[in-house]
Design a protein around this motif. Sequence first.
Motif, PDB file in Angstrom:
ATOM      1  N   THR A 133      11.450   4.037  -3.104  1.00  9.52           N
ATOM      2  CA  THR A 133      10.559   2.910  -3.361  1.00  9.52           C
ATOM      3  C   THR A 133      11.267   1.585  -3.087  1.00  9.52           C
ATOM      4  OG1 THR A 133       9.418   4.228  -5.035  1.00  9.52           O
ATOM      5  CG2 THR A 133       9.034   1.865  -5.079  1.00  9.52           C
ATOM      6  N   GLY A 169       2.394   1.900  -3.399  1.00 11.48           N
ATOM      7  CA  GLY A 169       1.412   2.518  -4.293  1.00 11.48           C
ATOM      8  C   GLY A 169       1.289   4.016  -4.045  1.00 11.48           C
ATOM      9  N   ALA A 170       1.266   4.405  -2.782  1.00 13.17           N
ATOM     10  CA  ALA A 170       1.180   5.827  -2.438  1.00 13.17           C
ATOM     11  C   ALA A 170       2.437   6.569  -2.894  1.00 13.17           C
ATOM     12  CB  ALA A 170       0.978   6.002  -0.940  1.00 13.17           C
ATOM     13  N   GLU A 199       4.384   5.737  -5.428  1.00 14.79           N
ATOM     14  CA  GLU A 199       4.353   5.851  -6.894  1.00 14.79           C
ATOM     15  C   GLU A 199       3.435   6.993  -7.315  1.00 14.79           C
ATOM     16  OE1 GLU A 199       3.326   1.886  -8.088  1.00 14.79           O
ATOM     17  OE2 GLU A 199       5.402   1.188  -7.895  1.00 14.79           O
ATOM     18  N   ASP A 200       2.296   7.145  -6.626  1.00 19.91           N
ATOM     19  CA  ASP A 200       1.377   8.248  -6.930  1.00 19.91           C
ATOM     20  C   ASP A 200       2.028   9.603  -6.645  1.00 19.91           C
ATOM     21  OD1 ASP A 200      -0.527   6.408  -7.665  1.00 19.91           O
ATOM     22  OD2 ASP A 200      -1.641   6.534  -5.769  1.00 19.91           O
ATOM     23  N   ALA A 201       2.924   9.645  -5.675  1.00 19.76           N
ATOM     24  CA  ALA A 201       3.597  10.889  -5.290  1.00 19.76           C
ATOM     25  C   ALA A 201       4.898  11.112  -6.058  1.00 19.76           C
ATOM     26  CB  ALA A 201       3.878  10.873  -3.791  1.00 19.76           C
ATOM     27  N   ASN A 202       5.167  10.254  -7.050  1.00 15.62           N
ATOM     28  CA  ASN A 202       6.400  10.353  -7.849  1.00 15.62           C
ATOM     29  C   ASN A 202       7.654  10.277  -6.980  1.00 15.62           C
ATOM     30  OD1 ASN A 202       5.060  10.592 -10.341  1.00 15.62           O
ATOM     31  ND2 ASN A 202       4.717  12.766  -9.963  1.00 15.62           N
ATOM     32  N   GLN A 247       0.837  -1.207   0.000  1.00 14.81           N
ATOM     33  CA  GLN A 247       0.000   0.000   0.000  1.00 14.81           C
ATOM     34  C   GLN A 247       0.870   1.254   0.000  1.00 14.81           C
ATOM     35  OE1 GLN A 247      -2.669   0.204   3.321  1.00 14.81           O
ATOM     36  NE2 GLN A 247      -3.370   2.264   2.830  1.00 14.81           N
TER      37      GLN A 247
END
Length: 81
Positions: free
Chosen positions: A39, A27-28, A30-33, A24
């Motif tokens: 990562t 995923g957060a 990746e959304d925040a670049n 989870q």
Amino acid sequence: MSNTIELLEAIGANAALRYAPAAQLIGALEDANASAALTRAISSGSGVSLMEDFGHKTMRLVQATPQASQTVWRELVAAGS
């Protein structure tokens, strides 16, 4: 690097993120670049890859002889005088 620090601060300040499962959280991120190093750190559970973001350079360890240590010490003492 500043993005990495900001994201680490956000994770630390938010209990839902701090205790979230790795999948989870990734995923957060990746959304925040987030950076690849951050990562990887989250997915591996090791902060070693963060050294890339913080500019860490690996230093080679050189064993000094007692004579070399004494020479360096004398130079430091002389420079301080």
